[in-house]
Design a protein around this motif. Structure first.
Motif, mmCIF file in Angstrom:
data_model
loop_
_atom_site.group_PDB
_atom_site.id
_atom_site.type_symbol
_atom_site.label_atom_id
_atom_site.label_comp_id
_atom_site.label_asym_id
_atom_site.label_seq_id
_atom_site.Cartn_x
_atom_site.Cartn_y
_atom_site.Cartn_z
ATOM 1 N N GLU A 186 -10.071 2.690 -4.459
ATOM 2 C CA GLU A 186 -11.611 2.933 -5.943
ATOM 3 C C GLU A 186 -12.409 3.458 -5.050
ATOM 4 O O GLU A 186 -13.533 3.713 -4.679
ATOM 5 N N TRP A 187 -12.962 2.392 -4.051
ATOM 6 C CA TRP A 187 -14.246 2.588 -2.663
ATOM 7 C C TRP A 187 -14.272 4.032 -2.710
ATOM 8 O O TRP A 187 -14.975 4.883 -2.526
ATOM 9 N N ILE A 188 -13.567 4.010 -1.752
ATOM 10 C CA ILE A 188 -13.095 5.697 -1.151
ATOM 11 C C ILE A 188 -13.174 6.736 -2.194
ATOM 12 O O ILE A 188 -13.765 7.671 -2.007
ATOM 13 N N THR A 189 -12.530 6.039 -3.649
ATOM 14 C CA THR A 189 -12.252 7.604 -4.318
ATOM 15 C C THR A 189 -14.065 7.941 -5.123
ATOM 16 O O THR A 189 -13.952 9.200 -5.164
ATOM 17 N N ASN A 190 -14.591 6.445 -4.672
ATOM 18 C CA ASN A 190 -15.219 6.988 -5.463
ATOM 19 C C ASN A 190 -17.161 7.089 -4.583
ATOM 20 O O ASN A 190 -17.455 7.824 -5.622
ATOM 21 N N GLN A 191 -16.433 7.285 -3.824
ATOM 22 C CA GLN A 191 -17.475 8.066 -2.524
ATOM 23 C C GLN A 191 -17.283 9.546 -1.880
ATOM 24 O O GLN A 191 -17.960 9.952 -1.776
ATOM 25 N N LEU A 192 -16.037 10.038 -2.531
ATOM 26 C CA LEU A 192 -15.471 11.125 -2.546
ATOM 27 C C LEU A 192 -15.574 12.317 -4.040
ATOM 28 O O LEU A 192 -15.496 11.454 -5.105
ATOM 29 N N SER A 193 -16.058 13.668 -3.002
ATOM 30 C CA SER A 193 -15.751 14.662 -4.386
ATOM 31 C C SER A 193 -14.798 15.213 -4.562
ATOM 32 O O SER A 193 -14.365 15.704 -5.505
ATOM 33 N N ILE A 194 -13.664 15.144 -3.251
ATOM 34 C CA ILE A 194 -12.607 15.394 -3.374
ATOM 35 C C ILE A 194 -11.506 14.774 -4.176
ATOM 36 O O ILE A 194 -11.751 13.373 -4.099
ATOM 37 N N PRO A 195 -10.518 14.456 -4.448
ATOM 38 C CA PRO A 195 -8.605 13.683 -5.494
ATOM 39 C C PRO A 195 -8.466 12.492 -3.615
ATOM 40 O O PRO A 195 -8.308 12.992 -3.029
ATOM 41 N N THR A 196 -8.020 11.685 -4.522
ATOM 42 C CA THR A 196 -7.390 10.708 -3.826
ATOM 43 C C THR A 196 -6.233 11.452 -4.320
ATOM 44 O O THR A 196 -6.404 10.612 -5.947
ATOM 45 N N ILE A 197 -5.081 11.033 -3.163
ATOM 46 C CA ILE A 197 -4.473 10.692 -4.374
ATOM 47 C C ILE A 197 -3.181 9.194 -3.911
ATOM 48 O O ILE A 197 -3.503 9.166 -2.902
ATOM 49 N N GLY A 198 -3.136 8.455 -3.931
ATOM 50 C CA GLY A 198 -2.144 7.640 -3.825
ATOM 51 C C GLY A 198 -1.201 7.158 -4.065
ATOM 52 O O GLY A 198 -0.555 7.621 -5.101
ATOM 53 N N ILE A 199 -0.892 6.479 -3.006
ATOM 54 C CA ILE A 199 0.934 5.780 -3.142
ATOM 55 C C ILE A 199 1.025 4.421 -2.467
ATOM 56 O O ILE A 199 0.423 4.207 -1.500
ATOM 57 N N GLY A 200 0.978 3.426 -3.703
ATOM 58 C CA GLY A 200 0.787 2.302 -3.044
ATOM 59 C C GLY A 200 -0.715 1.174 -2.638
ATOM 60 O O GLY A 200 -0.842 0.682 -1.774
ATOM 61 N N ALA A 201 -1.557 2.262 -3.115
ATOM 62 C CA ALA A 201 -3.365 2.537 -3.706
ATOM 63 C C ALA A 201 -3.956 2.082 -4.850
ATOM 64 O O ALA A 201 -4.783 1.979 -4.934
ATOM 65 N N GLY A 202 -3.187 1.268 -6.223
ATOM 66 C CA GLY A 202 -3.670 1.077 -7.224
ATOM 67 C C GLY A 202 -3.946 2.221 -7.604
ATOM 68 O O GLY A 202 -3.353 3.003 -7.574
ATOM 69 N N ALA A 203 -4.299 1.624 -9.247
ATOM 70 C CA ALA A 203 -4.680 3.117 -10.553
ATOM 71 C C ALA A 203 -5.801 3.478 -10.417
ATOM 72 O O ALA A 203 -6.028 4.049 -10.737
ATOM 73 N N SER A 204 -7.065 3.470 -9.629
ATOM 74 C CA SER A 204 -8.039 3.943 -9.346
ATOM 75 C C SER A 204 -8.538 5.858 -8.260
ATOM 76 O O SER A 204 -9.647 5.501 -8.252
ATOM 77 N N CYS A 205 -7.021 5.381 -7.501
ATOM 78 C CA CYS A 205 -6.793 7.174 -6.974
ATOM 79 C C CYS A 205 -6.955 7.636 -7.999
ATOM 80 O O CYS A 205 -6.585 8.051 -9.390
ATOM 81 N N ASP A 206 -7.035 9.294 -8.012
ATOM 82 C CA ASP A 206 -7.366 10.310 -9.168
ATOM 83 C C ASP A 206 -6.020 10.479 -9.158
ATOM 84 O O ASP A 206 -5.593 11.733 -9.665
ATOM 85 N N GLY A 207 -4.936 10.727 -8.602
ATOM 86 C CA GLY A 207 -3.729 10.875 -9.054
ATOM 87 C C GLY A 207 -2.886 10.415 -8.091
ATOM 88 O O GLY A 207 -3.440 9.350 -7.198
ATOM 89 N N GLN A 208 -1.568 10.058 -8.285
ATOM 90 C CA GLN A 208 -0.461 9.112 -7.884
ATOM 91 C C GLN A 208 1.173 10.389 -7.192
ATOM 92 O O GLN A 208 1.146 11.197 -8.160
ATOM 93 N N VAL A 209 1.397 9.433 -5.962
ATOM 94 C CA VAL A 209 2.885 10.718 -5.754
ATOM 95 C C VAL A 209 3.544 9.311 -5.256
ATOM 96 O O VAL A 209 3.421 8.315 -4.789
ATOM 97 N N LEU A 210 4.625 9.171 -5.508
ATOM 98 C CA LEU A 210 6.042 8.352 -5.721
ATOM 99 C C LEU A 210 6.834 10.142 -5.083
ATOM 100 O O LEU A 210 7.049 10.826 -5.401
ATOM 101 N N VAL A 211 7.898 9.637 -3.540
ATOM 102 C CA VAL A 211 8.574 10.096 -3.566
ATOM 103 C C VAL A 211 9.806 9.920 -4.259
ATOM 104 O O VAL A 211 10.673 9.089 -5.103
ATOM 105 N N PHE A 212 10.483 10.902 -4.373
ATOM 106 C CA PHE A 212 12.280 11.529 -5.595
ATOM 107 C C PHE A 212 12.551 10.176 -5.728
ATOM 108 O O PHE A 212 12.974 9.701 -6.026
ATOM 109 N N HIS A 213 13.635 10.053 -4.272
ATOM 110 C CA HIS A 213 14.896 9.304 -4.350
ATOM 111 C C HIS A 213 14.475 8.241 -4.566
ATOM 112 O O HIS A 213 15.209 7.123 -4.983
ATOM 113 N N ASP A 214 13.259 7.735 -4.308
ATOM 114 C CA ASP A 214 12.705 5.812 -4.377
ATOM 115 C C ASP A 214 12.386 5.563 -6.005
ATOM 116 O O ASP A 214 13.001 4.888 -6.852
#
Length: 286
Positions: free
Chosen positions: A195-223
């Motif tokens: 959340e801290w990094i996301t709020n400090q950046l002007s570009i999107p953050t994409i999280g995986i195992g990083a909580g709900a505060s990122c600008d986006g989420q990514v998961l592995v197809f097979h998972d």
């Protein structure tokens, strides 16, 4: 008939960050999985070096080669109409000279037809990110748990759990942004740090195992689709379909039908006309 989506661009991704519209990203490694993801409305598709684990059965991503990434990227881009396709640069393909890095990224863009590339690392990669951006290659950074450095960081562990690591990761994220990165993947880090990094950046953050505060989420197809029904479930993964179990059950039913001669049945065959039967067997068959 559903209206066809416009292609996702770097400008669109930036607008999504600004308007607080979450970005949905998944991995894909072949034509059909990419087509299905694209049709479902996924914003970004990553041709990840995770193919080493989920496609090749490797213990890590390290054995994946540039040619293999290009091969799989070709299949994915052939299927996609709207999603923004990013390809991973494999281990040690971007750590030499800038010419070496540009050459390898150029192959992914030119031969694989990717829209951009992703590389793992922080401030030390800023010169490469800047050079790639100036050459017309959109770059996504990757911080936190970086699988290509798994032996250095001591395994697949949550990162950013102390203040020193947190400060370093924010510094790395800002360096990548300043160098021209269009987004940053944050993998397996604490929710507070993400959340801290996301709020400090002007570009999107994409999280995986990083909580709900990122600008986006990514998961592995097979998972997310439980492609391996026996795989140990990861805490940060939500399973949306039990595809692996359905496939294994389908194979089992097929084997049973073949062994019991239930398949093929008469409805699965083709009958010849009397002229052909006369030619083949000398008589018609009843």
């Amino acid at each position: 008939m559903a209206q066809e989506r416009k292609p996702v661009t770097t400008v669109k991704l930036q607008k999504m960050k600004a308007s607080n519209e979450p970005i949905a990203m998944v991995t894909a490694y072949d034509f059909l999985s990419a087509r299905l993801a694209d049709e479902a409305g996924v914003d970004m598709i990553l041709v990840g070096d995770s193919l080493g684990n989920v496609i090749q059965g490797q213990e890590s991503t390290l054995p994946v080669t540039l040619d293999e990434i290009i091969y799989h990227t070709k299949m994915v881009t052939r299927a996609v109409k709207s999603a923004f396709v990013i390809a991973d640069m494999p281990f040690m393909t971007y750590h030499g000279s800038l010419d070496h890095t540009l050459h390898n990224a150029g192959r992914i863009m030119r031969e694989g037809l990717a829209k951009g590339i992703k590389l793992e690392g922080g401030e030390e990669l800023a010169p490469a990110v800047k050079a790639l951006t100036l050459a017309g290659v959109p770059v996504i950074g990757h911080l936190g748990l970086t699988p290509q450095s798994v032996h250095v960081i001591g395994g697949y562990r949550v990162q950013g759990k102390n203040s020193e690591q947190a400060r370093k990761m924010l510094k790395d994220a800002k360096a990548l942004q300043e160098a021209g990165a269009i987004a940053v993947v944050l993998e397996l880090i604490t929710e507070e740090l993400a959340e801290w990094i996301t709020n400090q950046l002007s570009i999107p953050t994409i999280g995986i195992g990083a909580g709900a505060s990122c600008d986006g989420q990514v998961l592995v197809f097979h998972d997310m689709l439980a492609y391996d029904p026996d795989d140990r479930r990861k805490k940060f993964v939500k399973v949306y379909a039990e595809v692996g179990r359905a496939i294994r059950d389908g194979f089992g039913d097929y084997v049973n039908d073949v062994k019991s001669r239930k398949f093929p049945s008469e409805s699965h065959g083709f009958k010849g006309d009397n002229e052909v039967l006369q030619y083949l067997y000398g008589s018609t068959l009843k």
